[in-house]
Write an enzyme that holds these catalytic residues in place. Structure first.
Site, PDB file in Angstrom:
ATOM      1  N   ASP A 160      -0.312  -5.294  12.248  1.00 47.14           N
ATOM      2  CA  ASP A 160      -0.213  -3.883  11.874  1.00 47.14           C
ATOM      3  C   ASP A 160       0.983  -3.297  12.607  1.00 47.14           C
ATOM      4  OD1 ASP A 160      -2.493  -4.295  10.453  1.00 47.14           O
ATOM      5  OD2 ASP A 160      -3.762  -2.938  11.608  1.00 47.14           O
TER       6      ASP A 160
ATOM      7  N   ASP B 295     -10.667   0.531   1.324  1.00 44.22           N
ATOM      8  CA  ASP B 295     -11.075   0.873   2.686  1.00 44.22           C
ATOM      9  C   ASP B 295     -12.116   1.973   2.598  1.00 44.22           C
ATOM     10  OD1 ASP B 295      -8.930  -0.840   3.498  1.00 44.22           O
ATOM     11  OD2 ASP B 295      -7.560   0.837   3.193  1.00 44.22           O
TER      12      ASP B 295
END
Length: 235
Positions: free
Chosen positions: A8, A127
């Site tokens: 990330d 998500d």
């Protein structure tokens, strides 16, 4: 079962968040390119990259780092975060990215996502907070149930769905297998679990549940798992 390590990106560094909160970012590597090479040396075939800055901004923000990783490795790389239009999809694929992840735009405009999947290698990122799909870098949560949204792509050209239980992400609390399995069953699409992997026992539980793949993040960075062993054992 595909085991996919994750990088990330925030301001050019490899970080991990807790429950998607940017202010919780912990830096694990200031040279993500070296980290990608390390994953490859351990036996990784795939790499999951999220441009966190891009996810919040709605446009790519860490493209230069991603480009270097693509050039320096033989990994099959999937990228998400801030991909909202066809031009950005094409730009990433031209860099050498294997496939792109559509999240916020897929919820706002499912038809666009379906059209892009007909032309390009597309993954849908779902998500969820409390079972409902979150967007804009997880900053917003609407009323759409994750499994209902997943079913929208059944029978499509979408290559995979990556589903994350945000409450577990970065918490080392274990994968939400029931949530992941429901997404997989509803969509009929190759489904990759994300959020909460904590130990090697989680790999075994995922494999027993016949989940197609899993994203590995904080458990690796915090030394909770032997990734090289996992690649050998659970491939």
């Amino acid at each position: 079962m595909q085991i996919i390590p994750a990088i990330d990106l925030k301001e050019g560094c490899a970080v991990r968040l807790r429950q998607g909160l940017m202010e919780s970012a912990k830096i694990y590597a200031k040279n993500p390119e070296e980290l990608a090479r390390h994953f490859e040396s351990l036996g990784a075939k795939f790499l999951h990259i999220v441009d966190l800055d891009g996810a919040f901004a709605g446009i790519p923000k860490n493209r230069a780092v991603i480009e270097t990783i693509c050039k320096d490795s033989k990994l099959k790389i999937e990228v998400g975060g801030g991909i909202r239009d066809e031009e950005t999809i094409k730009a990433y694929l031209d860099l050498g990215v294997s496939r792109v992840i559509l999240g916020s735009i897929a919820l706002k405009n499912p038809e666009f996502a379906l059209q892009m999947a007909e032309k390009y290698a597309v993954v849908i990122g779902i998500d969820a907070k409390n079972g409902k799909v979150a967007t804009e870098g997880w900053a917003e949560s609407g009323g759409t149930l994750a499994w209902d949204f997943a079913e929208r792509f059944r029978g499509s050209k979408v290559e995979a769905i990556i589903c994350t239980d945000i409450a577990r992400d970065g918490m080392l609390s274990g994968i939400n297998i029931e949530f992941t399995k429901k997404i997989q069953d509803k969509s009929g699409i190759f489904t990759i679990a994300s959020g909460g992997l904590s130990c090697e026992a989680d790999f075994a539980a995922l494999k027993e549940a016949k989940i197609n793949g899993v994203i590995v993040g904080k458990a690796f960075y915090e030394g909770k798992i032997d990734l090289q062993k996992a690649f050998r054992t659970f491939k």
